[in-house]
Design a protein around this motif. Sequence first.
Motif, short mmCIF file in Angstrom:
data_model
loop_
_atom_site.label_atom_id
_atom_site.label_comp_id
_atom_site.label_asym_id
_atom_site.label_seq_id
_atom_site.Cartn_x
_atom_site.Cartn_y
_atom_site.Cartn_z
N VAL B 99 25.21 38.85 24.52
CA VAL B 99 26.04 39.73 25.32
C VAL B 99 25.15 40.47 26.32
CG1 VAL B 99 27.62 41.72 25.25
CG2 VAL B 99 27.66 40.02 23.41
N PHE B 100 25.48 40.35 27.61
CA PHE B 100 24.75 41.06 28.65
C PHE B 100 25.62 42.20 29.16
CE2 PHE B 100 23.00 36.81 28.54
CZ PHE B 100 21.63 37.05 28.60
N THR B 101 25.09 43.41 29.08
CA THR B 101 25.85 44.56 29.55
C THR B 101 25.11 45.20 30.73
OG1 THR B 101 24.70 45.86 27.87
CG2 THR B 101 26.93 45.15 27.35
N GLY B 102 25.88 45.75 31.66
CA GLY B 102 25.28 46.58 32.69
C GLY B 102 24.99 47.95 32.09
N GLN B 103 24.11 48.69 32.76
CA GLN B 103 23.78 50.03 32.24
C GLN B 103 23.49 50.93 33.43
OE1 GLN B 103 24.08 52.61 30.45
NE2 GLN B 103 23.27 51.77 28.53
N ARG B 124 23.08 48.36 17.47
CA ARG B 124 21.91 48.07 16.62
C ARG B 124 22.31 47.50 15.26
NH1 ARG B 124 19.07 52.83 17.11
NH2 ARG B 124 18.03 52.09 18.97
N PRO B 125 23.28 48.12 14.57
CA PRO B 125 23.58 47.58 13.24
C PRO B 125 24.38 46.27 13.25
CG PRO B 125 24.51 49.81 13.55
CD PRO B 125 24.05 49.32 14.88
N CYS B 126 24.94 45.88 14.40
CA CYS B 126 25.77 44.66 14.38
C CYS B 126 25.17 43.54 15.21
CB CYS B 126 27.21 44.96 14.77
SG CYS B 126 27.41 45.69 16.39
N THR B 127 23.91 43.68 15.63
CA THR B 127 23.24 42.57 16.29
C THR B 127 22.01 42.20 15.46
OG1 THR B 127 21.97 44.16 17.61
CG2 THR B 127 23.89 43.16 18.67
N LYS B 128 21.50 40.99 15.71
CA LYS B 128 20.26 40.59 15.06
C LYS B 128 19.10 41.30 15.76
CE LYS B 128 18.02 36.15 13.94
NZ LYS B 128 18.31 34.70 14.02
N HIS B 129 19.26 41.47 17.07
CA HIS B 129 18.28 42.19 17.85
C HIS B 129 18.93 42.61 19.16
CE1 HIS B 129 14.25 43.57 18.51
NE2 HIS B 129 14.11 42.92 19.64
N ASN B 130 18.44 43.66 19.79
CA ASN B 130 18.93 43.97 21.13
C ASN B 130 17.80 44.50 22.00
OD1 ASN B 130 18.75 46.62 20.17
ND2 ASN B 130 20.95 46.88 19.96
N TYR B 131 18.02 44.40 23.30
CA TYR B 131 16.96 44.72 24.26
C TYR B 131 17.49 45.64 25.35
CZ TYR B 131 14.22 40.56 22.78
OH TYR B 131 13.49 39.62 22.09
N ILE B 142 12.88 38.13 28.32
CA ILE B 142 13.80 38.73 27.34
C ILE B 142 15.00 37.81 27.11
CG2 ILE B 142 15.47 40.61 27.08
CD1 ILE B 142 13.30 42.50 28.18
N MET B 143 15.50 37.21 28.18
CA MET B 143 16.65 36.31 28.00
C MET B 143 16.27 35.09 27.17
SD MET B 143 18.44 36.56 31.76
CE MET B 143 19.68 35.29 31.45
N LYS B 144 15.08 34.54 27.43
CA LYS B 144 14.63 33.39 26.61
C LYS B 144 14.55 33.79 25.14
CE LYS B 144 12.58 29.89 27.89
NZ LYS B 144 12.98 28.49 28.19
N GLU B 145 13.97 34.96 24.91
CA GLU B 145 13.85 35.43 23.52
C GLU B 145 15.22 35.65 22.92
OE1 GLU B 145 9.59 37.81 24.16
OE2 GLU B 145 11.34 38.92 23.45
N ALA B 146 16.13 36.24 23.71
CA ALA B 146 17.48 36.54 23.20
C ALA B 146 18.18 35.27 22.76
CB ALA B 146 18.29 37.26 24.28
N PHE B 147 18.11 34.22 23.57
CA PHE B 147 18.77 32.96 23.20
C PHE B 147 18.11 32.32 21.99
CE2 PHE B 147 20.55 33.27 27.51
CZ PHE B 147 21.88 33.02 27.20
N TYR B 148 16.78 32.44 21.93
CA TYR B 148 16.06 31.87 20.79
C TYR B 148 16.44 32.60 19.49
CZ TYR B 148 12.17 30.70 17.69
OH TYR B 148 11.42 30.30 16.62
N ILE B 149 16.43 33.93 19.55
CA ILE B 149 16.74 34.72 18.36
C ILE B 149 18.19 34.47 17.93
CG2 ILE B 149 17.05 37.08 17.49
CD1 ILE B 149 14.67 37.87 19.35
N ALA B 150 19.11 34.43 18.92
CA ALA B 150 20.53 34.26 18.59
C ALA B 150 20.78 32.92 17.91
CB ALA B 150 21.37 34.37 19.86
N VAL B 158 23.03 38.74 19.89
CA VAL B 158 21.95 39.53 20.48
C VAL B 158 22.53 40.18 21.73
CG1 VAL B 158 19.67 39.45 21.58
CG2 VAL B 158 20.14 37.97 19.62
N LEU B 159 22.17 41.43 21.99
CA LEU B 159 22.66 42.11 23.20
C LEU B 159 21.48 42.44 24.11
CD1 LEU B 159 25.43 44.64 23.68
CD2 LEU B 159 23.15 45.43 24.31
N VAL B 160 21.70 42.24 25.41
CA VAL B 160 20.68 42.58 26.41
C VAL B 160 21.30 43.57 27.39
CG1 VAL B 160 19.15 41.69 28.20
CG2 VAL B 160 19.64 40.27 26.19
#
Lengths: 167, 567
Positions: B99-103, B124-131, B142-150, B158-160
């Motif tokens: 999931v990619f969110t704007g901030q 935080r508690p409902c993802t495996k990892h977030n960035y 970060i995106m490469k890592e996110a897809f790998y971790i997910a 994973v949320l970015v």
Amino acid sequence: MRHTISLFVDNESGVLSRVAGLFSARGFNIESLNVAETLDPDTSRITLVTTGDDFVIEQVIKRFNNMVNVIWVDDLTEEPRVEREMILIRVDANEKNRAEILRMADIFRAKVVDVGAQSYSLELTGDKEKVNAFIELLEPMGIKEIARTGTVAMKRDAKNSNTGDAQ
Amino acid sequence: MARMIGAEMFFETLIEEGIDVIFGLPGGYVLKVYDVMPKFEGKIKHVLTRHEQGATHMADGYARASGKPGVVLCTSGPAATNTVTGIATAQMDSSPIVVFTGQVPLPYLGSDAFQEADHIGITRPCTKHNYLVRKAGDLPRIMKEAFYIASSGRPSPVLVDMPKDVILEEDELVIPQEINLRGYKPPTKGDPKQIQKAVDMILKSKRPIIFGGGGIIHANASPELIEFAHRLEIPVTSTLMGLGAYPQDDPLYVHMLGMHGSYAANMAVHSSDLVISIGARFDDRATGGNFDEFSPGAEIIHIDIDPSSIDKNIVVHCPIVGHAKLVLQQLLDALPSKIEKDRTEWRAQIEEWDTKHPMGYNQTGDKILTTYAIDTLSKITDDDAIIVSDVGQHQMWVAQFYKFNHPRTHITSGGLGTMGFGFPAAMGAKFACPDKQVVCVSGDGSFQMNMQELATAVEYKLDLTIMLLNNGHHGMVRQWQTMFFDGNYSASRFGVLPDFVMLAESFGAKGLRVDKPEELEATLKEGLSTKGVVLIEVMVDCEELVYPMIAPGGAMNDMILGAVDVA
């Protein structure tokens, strides 16, 4: 049972929340928590002391292992280890008890780190029992303020595991 | 090397990752991402959903149907919080979504700026990892890592989080080819010593049973599971999430276990001397929740990719941490060429349980029974059709009466039990598998929770059938009120419901309604053969209850069988 858990983690924002979150999600309290950089500035070491059901703590440790930011985790509870805590303590000091405070500091090998008109500030390092005993003895004098670092711990060197826990 | 802004790096990296569809909704802080999107047309398809929760379930359905990670793009604040239910749903069922969110821009973080929320803290508690991305130059890594971790290890969301200034920042595009995460090493093969121990346990066992879960599907391990079961002649039962991992028309198959599992499956697990659990986590719905009385005479082998699943609910005798496909291959390699086994008595016993209390229904009255409707659906749909259910009674009946023979054909929110999941997830599955027949089976309660996505489904011209089972109630709530609350039907009946046929038509979909048992099959066939989005409202009897049932906290041999007179 009381557990001392040591974690090596990425030194970046949010990691502490991830670690602490596993405890709050289970309604567990953290007794003490100490975090600081290691020799590698990208890595921090966390020493965490908690009391809880062994079965649940085991699950929590497995979850720590699953965390992307946790590089290494170890439950030191069953291991030969050195545990220390440092406290700063400010005690009322008047003409009657000044000498007594200094004598106690000497016995416990505490250091005087600040002297005021009405107080002494002392620094003490030791294991939990020693620290608690010192606080108990100073209590009647009037403790004004106290700051504790929480426990830091490391495993003993396997080859030389009998040395100096005299402190 | 090319210089570009963060927004462009976002699409370049998605393309590099092989992503061709994303689900999302534009808004304030991601407008620049949407602004550059037309440049990537033809390479990436964006599906404009009507709600971010819908987008998240679509990405989840896409991931479950295809095995590839699903992608969500949305803005900050309410958009991000709308994704939370979808993220938690995906996490509970181990589905890989990113999931990619704007901030808000970095300097405004924590200032209560417009549409600001702490996405990292909330998820935080409902993802495996977030960035939280702090520099555009970091985004591709970060995106490469996110897809790998997910998508590796136990799949999970994973949320970015992408602040607006990072999206706008210009830098060199560097997409790293290698991923180096020192704290993340997902398990692969099982420990050879444990493999040997498991083989010894299997060879001496007289009454073994395979307890298969969703992990088999995530690991694409069905061929290995079939070979393993056949070589050892071990009966196979399945959790809700494992349905489809093992073909139900196989003679060794013993249908679903658990709270609404079959009598034979629950009795078999309870009476077995060796439970071989693969990719399942012994949750309370699969075991009845009485962990102390779980399979009292059995030794347990637990194969799971997540070490924290081991000994969590049930203390096991032989844990094997590893990827289900690799571990099954290891087990197959470790088996002797000649295996002495006699399963005659054990299989006859299971057969006897099955004959004594089969799953069944008796469609005699003038009201349509949901069981009959689902059984009919099962008979007239393609063998490899994807059936996506929602949550409640109909979900359990789909699990009981639909015959799943292939992995990734049964999609449902098992862990979190998210009502409203079914319809958008079915849409995601259709985007993933456009050539397959996809049917969403939902209830009147569940469907109302994400029915706005009808517009999305029509806009993208999906061929999708919705079988909406309308009993006018929150059926499962009503069932529990019948069974455990003395029939006190508090707040389980809907005073007002939309005319679902007119509702569908208003969105440009086709609506059909059936309320007579004798017309059911013809109506379903008409709906299934009609192009586009078709909603078939099936008026069903609200009195029907899901049986068998293990009361919450019960043991697996303690089932409420109900009074189904099987015709």
